[in-house]
Design an enzyme around this catalytic site. Structure first.
Site, mmCIF file in Angstrom:
data_model
loop_
_atom_site.group_PDB
_atom_site.id
_atom_site.type_symbol
_atom_site.label_atom_id
_atom_site.label_comp_id
_atom_site.label_asym_id
_atom_site.label_seq_id
_atom_site.Cartn_x
_atom_site.Cartn_y
_atom_site.Cartn_z
ATOM 1 N N LYS A 39 0.848 -1.201 0.000
ATOM 2 C CA LYS A 39 0.000 0.000 0.000
ATOM 3 C C LYS A 39 0.886 1.255 0.000
ATOM 4 O O LYS A 39 2.095 1.157 0.231
ATOM 5 C CB LYS A 39 -0.893 -0.010 1.242
ATOM 6 C CG LYS A 39 -0.096 0.044 2.525
ATOM 7 C CD LYS A 39 -0.941 -0.358 3.720
ATOM 8 C CE LYS A 39 -0.137 -0.254 4.991
ATOM 9 N NZ LYS A 39 -0.649 -1.130 6.053
ATOM 10 N N ARG A 134 -9.893 -0.013 15.635
ATOM 11 C CA ARG A 134 -9.850 0.807 14.437
ATOM 12 C C ARG A 134 -10.878 0.203 13.488
ATOM 13 O O ARG A 134 -12.051 0.513 13.602
ATOM 14 C CB ARG A 134 -8.420 0.824 13.872
ATOM 15 C CG ARG A 134 -8.166 1.953 12.910
ATOM 16 C CD ARG A 134 -6.716 2.034 12.470
ATOM 17 N NE ARG A 134 -6.234 0.799 11.865
ATOM 18 C CZ ARG A 134 -5.006 0.634 11.363
ATOM 19 N NH1 ARG A 134 -4.135 1.621 11.416
ATOM 20 N NH2 ARG A 134 -4.641 -0.506 10.829
ATOM 21 N N TYR A 258 18.552 28.869 9.529
ATOM 22 C CA TYR A 258 17.402 29.630 10.031
ATOM 23 C C TYR A 258 17.358 29.600 11.550
ATOM 24 O O TYR A 258 17.601 28.562 12.170
ATOM 25 C CB TYR A 258 16.105 29.023 9.504
ATOM 26 C CG TYR A 258 15.799 29.384 8.075
ATOM 27 C CD1 TYR A 258 15.572 30.713 7.705
ATOM 28 C CD2 TYR A 258 15.711 28.395 7.103
ATOM 29 C CE1 TYR A 258 15.273 31.033 6.392
ATOM 30 C CE2 TYR A 258 15.405 28.718 5.791
ATOM 31 C CZ TYR A 258 15.192 30.043 5.436
ATOM 32 O OH TYR A 258 14.895 30.351 4.156
ATOM 33 N N MET A 307 14.043 24.171 3.346
ATOM 34 C CA MET A 307 13.191 23.565 2.327
ATOM 35 C C MET A 307 14.011 22.773 1.305
ATOM 36 O O MET A 307 13.649 21.658 0.940
ATOM 37 C CB MET A 307 12.368 24.645 1.615
ATOM 38 C CG MET A 307 11.368 24.062 0.629
ATOM 39 S SD MET A 307 10.424 25.319 -0.265
ATOM 40 C CE MET A 307 9.350 25.939 1.013
HETATM 41 C C1 LIG Z 1 0.130 -2.098 6.551
HETATM 42 C C2 LIG Z 1 -0.473 -3.314 7.083
HETATM 43 C C3 LIG Z 1 0.303 -4.444 7.353
HETATM 44 C C4 LIG Z 1 1.822 -4.448 7.265
HETATM 45 O O1 LIG Z 1 2.339 -3.890 8.448
HETATM 46 P P1 LIG Z 1 3.918 -3.727 8.723
HETATM 47 O O2 LIG Z 1 3.990 -3.260 10.115
HETATM 48 O O3 LIG Z 1 4.407 -2.715 7.742
HETATM 49 O O4 LIG Z 1 4.517 -5.072 8.505
HETATM 50 C C5 LIG Z 1 -0.355 -5.594 7.753
HETATM 51 N N1 LIG Z 1 -1.700 -5.623 7.923
HETATM 52 C C6 LIG Z 1 -2.467 -4.545 7.694
HETATM 53 C C7 LIG Z 1 -3.941 -4.625 7.899
HETATM 54 C C8 LIG Z 1 -1.889 -3.354 7.287
HETATM 55 O O5 LIG Z 1 -2.646 -2.276 7.084
#
Ligand SMILES: *Cc1c(COP(=O)(O)O)cnc(C)c1O
Length: 368
Positions: A39, A134, A258, A307
């Site tokens: 993702k 969640r 800065y 930046m």
């Molecule tokens: C992103 C994600 C993972 C992978 O998690 P990592 O900590 O990057 O290994 C696994 N399961 C779900 C539901 C996720 O959203």
């Protein structure tokens, strides 16, 4: 169009390291199938090239339909799972058309999937909430949710998923508790099971189950604050580099950057490096104590990240020249170290790179 340009900031992506890290997942969880989390553009590494390097993974996981379609458009036809599932009936139809599997975490999604014909049915994972609070159905509703899903024409039941909240804290009792709640909720119910992210894979064998879901470890970063990636047998995939843009001497007592936050203790040769927060280097880095690398020597960040530029102390690299490469993270220093100094995690450092960074794909395996 880019002919003649020397890229300022580059992210070298080693696809051989991705394959090495996948093998590390297999070694850690030999009984489980692997759903590789790519993702967010493969955690900022580039979803399509990383997906190709992960051709041996049993499935790929993305957040949403848009990310999945990017893979399909590139001709990748592996199993793809949408971790957040569908957001409308239109998306359910897209899933059917492009053979995308979905996570179902809310009743509303069943309504959208219910608009599909039986012949179009989409593979479905039911997400249970075991304490993360969640996404997911309450564990107590597992059996009822399965019934509802099996009564929905557009759904083909595959299995169950939950997500661990504290897998990276080895001592936390939360993980054992979540594993037990998940097992108890599913006792006697059919379907495959999946719980473990990277930390779960490495620290909690009891969470391996039928499918593991590695993300971070595939990119060669450690999910633990007390253990380095190299000690876990992982190889960093990304090397972020820039170049020295200018060099000059500053006198004891002079300030740099800065806010004039850093004061020179002694006469020092500084290099200005062409990278800043507009490339994704954290502005929250402290104004001293952060070390990058030039020609195998450490160079310390001085003053604030701006930046487009930073300044570094070149005392340890007397032969440094304008145009020299500066390594910001990737092995040495490790991305986890820089992230921690910025008050964040490797996850966010990876995802924070901007479009100004030029990606260069290499394959360390093909090289030898
Ligand atoms: C992103 C994600 C993972 C992978 O998690 P990592 O900590 O990057 O290994 C696994 N399961 C779900 C539901 C996720 O959203």
């Amino acid at each position: 169009m880019s002919g003649g340009l020397t890229p300022r900031v580059t992210a070298g992506i080693d696809l051989g390291a991705v394959r090495h890290n996948l093998a590390r997942v297999r070694a850690a969880a030999p009984e489980s199938r692997v759903m590789a989390a790519i993702k967010a553009d493969a955690y900022g590494h580039g979803a399509v090239p990383v997906a190709r390097a992960l051709a041996d993974a049993d499935a790929l996981a993305v957040a949403c339909v848009e990310e999945a379609l990017q893979l399909r458009d590139a001709g990748i036809d592996q199993t793809v799972v949408l971790l957040e599932g569908v957001l409308s009936a239109d998306e359910a139809r897209l899933c059917a058309r492009h053979r995308l599997a979905v996570v179902v975490h809310d009743r509303q999604q069943l309504t959208w999937l219910g608009a599909l014909a039986e012949t179009e049915a989409v593979d479905c994972w039911i997400k249970l909430d075991t304490g993360m609070n969640r996404l997911g159905f309450p564990s107590t509703e597992a059996a009822r949710t399965l019934e509802a899903l099996q009564a929905t024409a557009g759904c083909r039941f595959i299995g169950w998923m939950t997500h661990l909240a504290c897998a990276d804290e080895r001592q936390s009792p939360m993980t054992a508790w979540q594993i037990e709640s998940f097992d108890a909720a599913l006792r006697g119910l059919p379907g495959q099971r999946s719980l473990a992210n990277s930390a779960g894979i490495l620290a909690h064998p009891r969470a391996h189950a039928d499918w593991v879901r590695p993300g971070l470890m595939l990119y060669g970063a450690s999910p633990f604050t007390d253990e380095r990636a190299v000690d876990l047998g992982l190889r960093p995939v990304m090397t972020l580099r820039s170049r020295i843009l200018s060099m000059h001497e500053v006198r004891a007592g002079d300030s740099v950057g800065y806010g004039a936050r850093w004061h020179c203790q002694r006469d020092t040769r500084l290099g200005v490096v062409a990278v800043g927060y507009a490339d994704g280097l954290h502005r929250s880095l402290p104004t001293s104590g952060v070390r990058f690398r030039v020609r195998d020597a450490q160079v310390e960040l001085v003053g604030r990240v701006s930046m487009d530029m930073i300044s570094v102390d070149l005392s340890r690299v007397p032969d440094a020249r304008v145009g020299d490469r500066v390594t910001l993270w990737g092995g040495n220093p490790a991305v986890e170290e820089i992230a921690a100094q910025a008050g964040t995690l490797a996850y966010e450092s990876f995802c924070g790179l901007t479009r100004r960074v030029k990606f260069e794909y290499i394959d360390s395996d093909a090289a030898d």
